[in-house]
Design a protein around this motif. Structure first.
Motif: not given
Length: 443
Positions: A153-156, A160-164, A209-212
């Protein structure tokens, strides 16, 4: 004095207040700056909530002890020499000349200390501590799916639908992420997110990065919507739900802004899960949507509490204002900022009844078990109270056996991740004292 009073005049210059005064000794006009700005700690004493300050103190010792338990747990035999454990002195903010061994001896129910034949001092965990470590692992494993939902949900919510990954790692303890979060856990939910590497354009360090992977409409619903039952599963858009508010008991000015509060509550705002690219920074819509994002992030945490600079690392990804602290302090009915020490903590007001968290998940109950075993106080003493202007830790726990001098300890001195390019909170450290009382002037 008459001449001085005659020459004294007040002027406005660049938003600052100045006055000219004659120096009686040199007969020269001196210009002195007068400002209504104050430090964060000075400006909101009337809005302090003593119960939540005590909660802040309560967790300070826990995080120090828990860090040492994690270090010992990482050792093959769950024992480590004091010499090597000294490397963690900075992490738990234990200043010299106070001995780490004295600190550990204050919790005999958690730590065992002994010397080998060569006189080397070693420390391990008691059976009670070993049992607690195993219980923590079980609780984290049981919570894994829920945490995966929160991370998704944080990625959502991100642009950019991704976070380091190193930014998400800030929330490891706050959300109950597993110890092996970076190495193994991030690969456990391939249908939700994936790990991707990005080469640095300037030839520097590559980032992960963690990507949705998959958007879930049923998860694009805020915790506030769930509690109200006012959602239908459609794509996220405008919301009109009011944020619960709880003002400090000694704050007497709420009646002056009552009408503005009602107007603020009724104003629609964009869901944290909706695309926020078109919002103009500084607008009412932008700020209220940022409040919704912070409300959601705090709802994901175990204790409904975060270190404020952990929030600032997500300003760009989650489209939040540069001066985030100002927004938190303005909306002190929704959030409470504890100002003890060098690092501030923000609470979700609605989640607490006095000093007690209203809803406690199993991991919070586990933490309270650890707190019960910290320190050996012998006879029963009166419940601890804390002066709201002091940062002194529990004397019994931190006092050295060989040195009865009082230890002055700061808030959790967790190291901030290196390499993050976010701005520091210097601009938020000073703020016009009138800004808080005018919190909803433009609402």
């Amino acid at each position: 004095m008459k001449l001085i009073n005659k020459l004294k005049s007040t002027k406005q210059f660049n938003g600052k207040s100045f006055y000219n005064i004659l120096n009686p000794n040199t007969h020269q006009i001196q210009v002195r700056q007068m400002t209504t700005s104050k430090r964060v700690q000075d400006r909101s004493k009337k809005k302090r909530v003593h119960d939540l300050e005590i909660v802040t103190e309560k967790w300070k010792i826990f995080h120090k002890i828990h860090h040492l338990m994690e270090v010992i747990k990482a050792e093959p035999e769950h024992v480590i020499s004091i010499r090597y454990l000294e490397q963690e002195r900075r992490q738990i903010n234990l200043p010299k000349p106070h001995k780490l061994s004295d600190f550990l001896r204050k919790s005999p129910k958690l730590f065992d200390l002994y010397k080998d034949r060569n006189g080397t001092l070693w420390v391990g965990m008691t059976q009670d501590a070993e049992d607690l470590i195993k219980e923590e692992e079980r609780e984290i494993q049981a919570r894994s799916d829920k945490v995966a939902e929160f991370v998704t949900r944080i990625l959502m919510m991100s642009v950019d639908k991704r976070i380091r990954v190193d930014k998400i790692a800030h929330f490891r303890r706050d959300m109950g992420l597993p110890f092996d979060f970076r190495d193994n856990w991030v690969h456990s939910y391939p249908s939700l997110f994936r790990l991707v590497k990005s080469e640095a354009e300037d030839g520097g360090v590559d980032h992960e990065f963690l990507e949705l992977v998959g958007w879930k409409n049923e998860w694009a619903v805020t915790e506030l919507e769930k509690r109200s039952g006012n959602f239908n599963g459609d794509s996220p858009g405008k919301l009109s739900l009011a944020f619960p508010m709880k003002f400090p008991p000694n704050f007497k000015k709420v009646f002056r802004i009552g009408g503005k509060l009602e107007h603020f509550k009724k104003r629609e705002y964009l869901s944290p899960y909706a695309d926020a690219r078109g919002l103009q920074a500084g607008s009412q819509e932008f700020d209220k949507r940022a409040i919704a994002v912070m409300h959601e992030l705090l709802s994901f945490t175990l204790e409904k509490r975060l270190v404020t600079d952990h929030l600032t690392h997500f300003r760009r990804e989650l489209v939040m204002p540069q001066k985030l602290m100002r927004l938190l302090l303005k909306h002190f009915g929704i959030f409470y900022v504890s100002e003890r020490g060098q690092r501030f903590h923000v609470f979700l007001n609605e989640a607490y009844n006095g000093q007690e968290l209203i809803e406690k998940c199993p991991l919070v109950l586990w933490k309270e078990k650890v707190i019960d075993l910290i320190g050996y106080r012998g006879k029963k003493k009166k419940p601890a109270t804390f002066d709201e202007f002091s940062d002194v830790e529990d004397k019994d726990l931190f006092k050295s056996d060989s040195d009865d001098e009082r230890l002055q300890m700061n808030l959790e001195n967790e190291n901030t991740m290196d390499g993050l390019d976010d701005d520091v909170l210097a601009d938020d450290a000073v703020m016009d004292i009138e800004e808080v009382s005018r919190a909803y002037k433009d609402s």
